[in-house]
Design a protein around this motif. Structure first.
Motif, PDB file in Angstrom:
ATOM      1  N   LYS A   3      37.456  35.838  49.801  1.00 14.45           N
ATOM      2  CA  LYS A   3      38.745  35.430  49.211  1.00 14.45           C
ATOM      3  C   LYS A   3      38.648  35.120  47.715  1.00 14.45           C
ATOM      4  CE  LYS A   3      42.358  34.292  52.213  1.00 14.45           C
ATOM      5  NZ  LYS A   3      42.548  33.517  53.445  1.00 14.45           N
ATOM      6  N   LEU A   4      37.666  34.296  47.325  1.00 12.78           N
ATOM      7  CA  LEU A   4      37.597  33.880  45.926  1.00 12.78           C
ATOM      8  C   LEU A   4      37.300  35.057  45.008  1.00 12.78           C
ATOM      9  CD1 LEU A   4      37.572  31.627  43.791  1.00 12.78           C
ATOM     10  CD2 LEU A   4      35.128  31.389  44.188  1.00 12.78           C
ATOM     11  N   SER A   5      36.298  35.836  45.381  1.00 10.26           N
ATOM     12  CA  SER A   5      35.873  36.937  44.525  1.00 10.26           C
ATOM     13  C   SER A   5      36.980  37.973  44.365  1.00 10.26           C
ATOM     14  CB  SER A   5      34.572  37.499  45.094  1.00 10.26           C
ATOM     15  OG  SER A   5      34.547  38.860  45.029  1.00 10.26           O
ATOM     16  N   SER A   6      37.701  38.299  45.427  1.00 13.52           N
ATOM     17  CA  SER A   6      38.771  39.298  45.285  1.00 13.52           C
ATOM     18  C   SER A   6      39.933  38.720  44.474  1.00 13.52           C
ATOM     19  CB  SER A   6      39.244  39.837  46.631  1.00 13.52           C
ATOM     20  OG  SER A   6      39.848  38.823  47.366  1.00 13.52           O
ATOM     21  N   SER A   7      40.172  37.420  44.552  1.00 14.91           N
ATOM     22  CA  SER A   7      41.269  36.847  43.762  1.00 14.91           C
ATOM     23  C   SER A   7      40.911  36.819  42.274  1.00 14.91           C
ATOM     24  CB  SER A   7      41.656  35.455  44.269  1.00 14.91           C
ATOM     25  OG  SER A   7      40.620  34.517  44.047  1.00 14.91           O
ATOM     26  N   ILE A   8      39.637  36.621  41.955  1.00 16.96           N
ATOM     27  CA  ILE A   8      39.191  36.643  40.560  1.00 16.96           C
ATOM     28  C   ILE A   8      39.264  38.079  40.029  1.00 16.96           C
ATOM     29  CG2 ILE A   8      37.255  36.214  38.984  1.00 16.96           C
ATOM     30  CD1 ILE A   8      38.123  33.599  40.007  1.00 16.96           C
ATOM     31  N   TRP A   9      38.843  39.026  40.866  1.00 18.14           N
ATOM     32  CA  TRP A   9      38.910  40.449  40.508  1.00 18.14           C
ATOM     33  C   TRP A   9      40.359  40.843  40.189  1.00 18.14           C
ATOM     34  CZ3 TRP A   9      36.039  44.340  38.995  1.00 18.14           C
ATOM     35  CH2 TRP A   9      36.497  45.649  39.155  1.00 18.14           C
ATOM     36  N   ASN A  10      41.292  40.366  40.994  1.00 18.87           N
ATOM     37  CA  ASN A  10      42.706  40.688  40.767  1.00 18.87           C
ATOM     38  C   ASN A  10      43.194  40.198  39.408  1.00 18.87           C
ATOM     39  OD1 ASN A  10      43.004  41.984  43.205  1.00 18.87           O
ATOM     40  ND2 ASN A  10      43.779  40.175  44.277  1.00 18.87           N
ATOM     41  N   VAL A  11      42.663  39.084  38.938  1.00 11.33           N
ATOM     42  CA  VAL A  11      43.039  38.574  37.615  1.00 11.33           C
ATOM     43  C   VAL A  11      42.527  39.531  36.539  1.00 11.33           C
ATOM     44  CG1 VAL A  11      42.736  36.696  35.943  1.00 11.33           C
ATOM     45  CG2 VAL A  11      43.032  36.166  38.361  1.00 11.33           C
ATOM     46  N   LEU A  12      41.299  40.043  36.746  1.00 16.37           N
ATOM     47  CA  LEU A  12      40.684  40.936  35.766  1.00 16.37           C
ATOM     48  C   LEU A  12      41.472  42.224  35.613  1.00 16.37           C
ATOM     49  CD1 LEU A  12      38.155  41.595  33.901  1.00 16.37           C
ATOM     50  CD2 LEU A  12      37.207  42.751  35.901  1.00 16.37           C
ATOM     51  N   LYS A  47      53.286  39.823  34.780  1.00 15.68           N
ATOM     52  CA  LYS A  47      53.700  38.946  35.885  1.00 15.68           C
ATOM     53  C   LYS A  47      52.681  38.991  37.010  1.00 15.68           C
ATOM     54  CE  LYS A  47      57.630  37.037  38.042  1.00 15.68           C
ATOM     55  NZ  LYS A  47      57.231  36.922  39.468  1.00 15.68           N
ATOM     56  N   GLU A  48      52.177  40.210  37.274  1.00 15.10           N
ATOM     57  CA  GLU A  48      51.192  40.378  38.357  1.00 15.10           C
ATOM     58  C   GLU A  48      49.970  39.512  38.095  1.00 15.10           C
ATOM     59  OE1 GLU A  48      50.774  44.717  39.528  1.00 15.10           O
ATOM     60  OE2 GLU A  48      48.772  43.927  39.962  1.00 15.10           O
ATOM     61  N   GLN A  49      49.574  39.446  36.808  1.00 14.53           N
ATOM     62  CA  GLN A  49      48.402  38.655  36.457  1.00 14.53           C
ATOM     63  C   GLN A  49      48.685  37.169  36.620  1.00 14.53           C
ATOM     64  OE1 GLN A  49      46.780  38.226  32.381  1.00 14.53           O
ATOM     65  NE2 GLN A  49      44.950  39.206  33.180  1.00 14.53           N
ATOM     66  N   GLU A  50      49.909  36.767  36.282  1.00 18.46           N
ATOM     67  CA  GLU A  50      50.277  35.351  36.439  1.00 18.46           C
ATOM     68  C   GLU A  50      50.126  34.934  37.905  1.00 18.46           C
ATOM     69  OE1 GLU A  50      53.756  35.439  33.087  1.00 18.46           O
ATOM     70  OE2 GLU A  50      54.248  34.434  34.987  1.00 18.46           O
ATOM     71  N   GLU A  51      50.607  35.815  38.790  1.00 20.64           N
ATOM     72  CA  GLU A  51      50.514  35.511  40.230  1.00 20.64           C
ATOM     73  C   GLU A  51      49.060  35.499  40.678  1.00 20.64           C
ATOM     74  OE1 GLU A  51      54.825  37.530  41.265  1.00 20.64           O
ATOM     75  OE2 GLU A  51      52.989  38.511  41.974  1.00 20.64           O
ATOM     76  N   ALA A  52      48.284  36.453  40.135  1.00 19.76           N
ATOM     77  CA  ALA A  52      46.860  36.534  40.490  1.00 19.76           C
ATOM     78  C   ALA A  52      46.134  35.266  40.051  1.00 19.76           C
ATOM     79  CB  ALA A  52      46.230  37.761  39.854  1.00 19.76           C
ATOM     80  N   ILE A  53      46.485  34.776  38.869  1.00 22.77           N
ATOM     81  CA  ILE A  53      45.850  33.553  38.353  1.00 22.77           C
ATOM     82  C   ILE A  53      46.179  32.363  39.249  1.00 22.77           C
ATOM     83  CG2 ILE A  53      45.880  31.865  36.456  1.00 22.77           C
ATOM     84  CD1 ILE A  53      46.077  34.240  34.522  1.00 22.77           C
ATOM     85  N   ALA A  54      47.443  32.270  39.663  1.00 18.78           N
ATOM     86  CA  ALA A  54      47.847  31.158  40.539  1.00 18.78           C
ATOM     87  C   ALA A  54      47.041  31.177  41.832  1.00 18.78           C
ATOM     88  CB  ALA A  54      49.335  31.235  40.831  1.00 18.78           C
ATOM     89  N   ALA A  55      46.862  32.384  42.403  1.00 27.00           N
ATOM     90  CA  ALA A  55      46.103  32.513  43.657  1.00 27.00           C
ATOM     91  C   ALA A  55      44.637  32.142  43.441  1.00 27.00           C
ATOM     92  CB  ALA A  55      46.215  33.935  44.193  1.00 27.00           C
ATOM     93  N   ALA A  56      44.077  32.596  42.324  1.00 24.16           N
ATOM     94  CA  ALA A  56      42.664  32.316  42.035  1.00 24.16           C
ATOM     95  C   ALA A  56      42.428  30.819  41.843  1.00 24.16           C
ATOM     96  CB  ALA A  56      42.212  33.085  40.801  1.00 24.16           C
ATOM     97  N   VAL A  57      43.340  30.176  41.117  1.00 21.39           N
ATOM     98  CA  VAL A  57      43.195  28.736  40.866  1.00 21.39           C
ATOM     99  C   VAL A  57      43.298  27.956  42.178  1.00 21.39           C
ATOM    100  CG1 VAL A  57      44.273  26.727  39.764  1.00 21.39           C
ATOM    101  CG2 VAL A  57      43.964  28.827  38.469  1.00 21.39           C
TER     102      VAL A  57
END
Lengths: 226, 224
Positions: free
Chosen positions: B104-113, B118-128
């Motif tokens: 979970k953590l690694s794929s959520s960090i990858w999504n931020v990269l 907007k997609e990145q904002e959502e990805a950041i929220a999930a990663a945090v």
């Protein structure tokens, strides 16, 4: 003796991994069937991160993720060991347990697909099964050698659920002539009394899988001309 | 017979780094073989025929694959400086969170990269959100392992290195000292440890590598 509870779900092969391990070690436990997709407050309290079954609760302490649970059971109840003693052999067993986990989606994609996509998924599943046949099983009766172990338990769903999945999806992948050793392992695994006595009803499983596949397929867009 | 230890790794693989950390913490001598994944050596393919990946540890000719499996092997074979907790329940928790980190953590960090806008904002929220869950496991300890670095610190080690690189590339803070104070402190403590410090891959090379990954993934999305 601290109490042991298992939160599971009838059709779930992951829940059965835990049931088999507990039964093989003669551990007494209380089983609580979850009525998925509805999740009980206790389940959500014990597994707030993933909100999934199975969850083992031992003396009030919850453990989630079937393969983490299996290792916990092995360490807590050492009688009838399910992992090799030798450190390298144990590492090999853990490697195959991880492989079972990592390849589970690949082995199930054909259930979620139709037509060309399904053909491709079947090809990919066969590649994985061939690896098991050639490299994991070798000439042994079980993945663990002469007796069952955690690797067999991790792949246990192939011995019963897989054929129901094949039937529901209209595909035949594991046959006696293409994967003879795996085919033989399936027979041997199902003959173990603990396994034989702890399997879900085939009719109920088929009914569950039929509904599941119908739901999945209703979401697939099939373009004109296919 | 003298112990023979070989580690097949790449210069940047965070999974390989886990094994380096464990071997160094245990004070073990080993030979390093650097692999070029675009042209894998015959030895690597021989030792890891199934996945054909790094890291692979070869101990007296016997291969062990998969970084977390290797960590457990190292801990069981060399008893000094134990990495995993002794208590089975604490061990189960460590394994659970290591798995969470890898999935979970690694794929959520990858999504931020690999995202923007907007997609990145959502990805950041999930990663945090995921990072907060990790932080809760620290409680008031210096390391996940307690006073000393343990299995879970090593399993999460990639965050102490790669998150700041990601932050540099996207020019945004992911691990805010105010919002994630304990995790922030852990990243510093982990990175400052003398054994860990000497092992980090060259930072500028990592920035280039991950910047390239971001660009190629963004291009793929745009062309769909």
């Amino acid at each position: 003796m601290e109490e042991v509870k298992l939160y599971g779900f009838g059709p779930s092969p992951f829940s059965y991994r835990v049931i088999w391990a507990l039964k093989l070690k003669g551990v007494k436990y209380e089983y609580i069937e979850e009525n998925l997709p509805m999740k009980s407050p206790k389940l959500l309290q014990h597994n707030p991160v993933h909100k999934k079954v199975p969850v083992l609760v031992h003396g009030g302490k919850p453990i989630s993720e079937s393969l983490v649970i299996l290792e916990y059971i092995e360490e807590t109840w050492p009688e009838n060991p399910l992992l090799p003693k030798d450190a390298h052999e144990k590492a090999m067993a853990r490697f195959w347990i991880r492989f079972a986990e990592d390849k589970y989606p690949t082995l199930n994609t054909f259930f979620r697909t139709v037509g060309q996509d399904q053909q491709l998924a079947i090809k990919e599943a066969l590649k994985v099964l061939q690896i098991l046949e050639d490299q994991a099983l070798g000439n042994n009766k079980f993945f663990n050698g002469n007796t069952v172990g955690l690797v067999d338990i991790s792949f246990g769903w192939l011995a019963y659920w897989f054929d129901c999945i094949e039937e529901t999806a209209g595909a035949k992948i594991i046959k006696s002539n293409n994967l003879p050793r795996l085919h033989e392992w399936i027979k041997n695994f199902k003959q173990i009394p603990v396994i034989q006595e702890n399997l879900p009803s085939r009719d109920k499983l088929l009914a569950y899988l039929k509904t599941k596949r119908e739901k999945i397929l209703s979401c697939i867009f099939i373009p004109n001309g296919h | 017979m003298a112990e023979e230890l070989k580690l097949f790794r790449t210069w940047s693989s965070p999974y390989s780094l886990r094994v380096v950390h464990a071997l160094k913490i245990k004070g073990l001598e080993y030979e390093t073989i650097f692999e070029d994944l675009s042209s894998k050596s015959a030895s690597l393919l021989q030792y890891n025929p199934v996945n054909k990946k790094v890291p692979v540890l070869v101990h007296n000719g016997k291969a062990i694959c998969e970084s977390l499996v290797i960590l457990e092997y190292i801990d069981e074979t060399w008893k000094q400086c134990p990495l995993l907790p002794r208590d089975p329940y604490e061990k189960a928790k460590a394994r659970f969170w290591a798995k969470f980190g890898d999935e979970k953590l690694s794929s959520s960090i990858w999504n931020v990269l690999i995202s923007q806008g907007k997609e990145q904002e959502e990805a950041i929220a999930a990663a945090v959100q995921n990072l907060k869950l990790i932080e809760e496991q620290l409680q008031e300890k210096k390391f996940f392992g307690g006073e000393k670095i343990g299995y879970l610190d090593i399993a999460f080690g990639w965050t102490a290195n790669l998150i700041s690189i990601l932050e540099e590339i996207i020019d945004l803070k992911l691990v805010d000292e105010e919002k994630l104070p304990l995790l922030s402190a852990w990243m510093q403590n982990f990175s400052d440890d003398p054994v860990i410090k000497q092992c980090w891959p060259p930072r500028d090379k990592l920035v280039v590598k991950f910047q390239a990954m971001r660009e190629s993934n963004l291009k793929t999305v745009l062309s769909q």
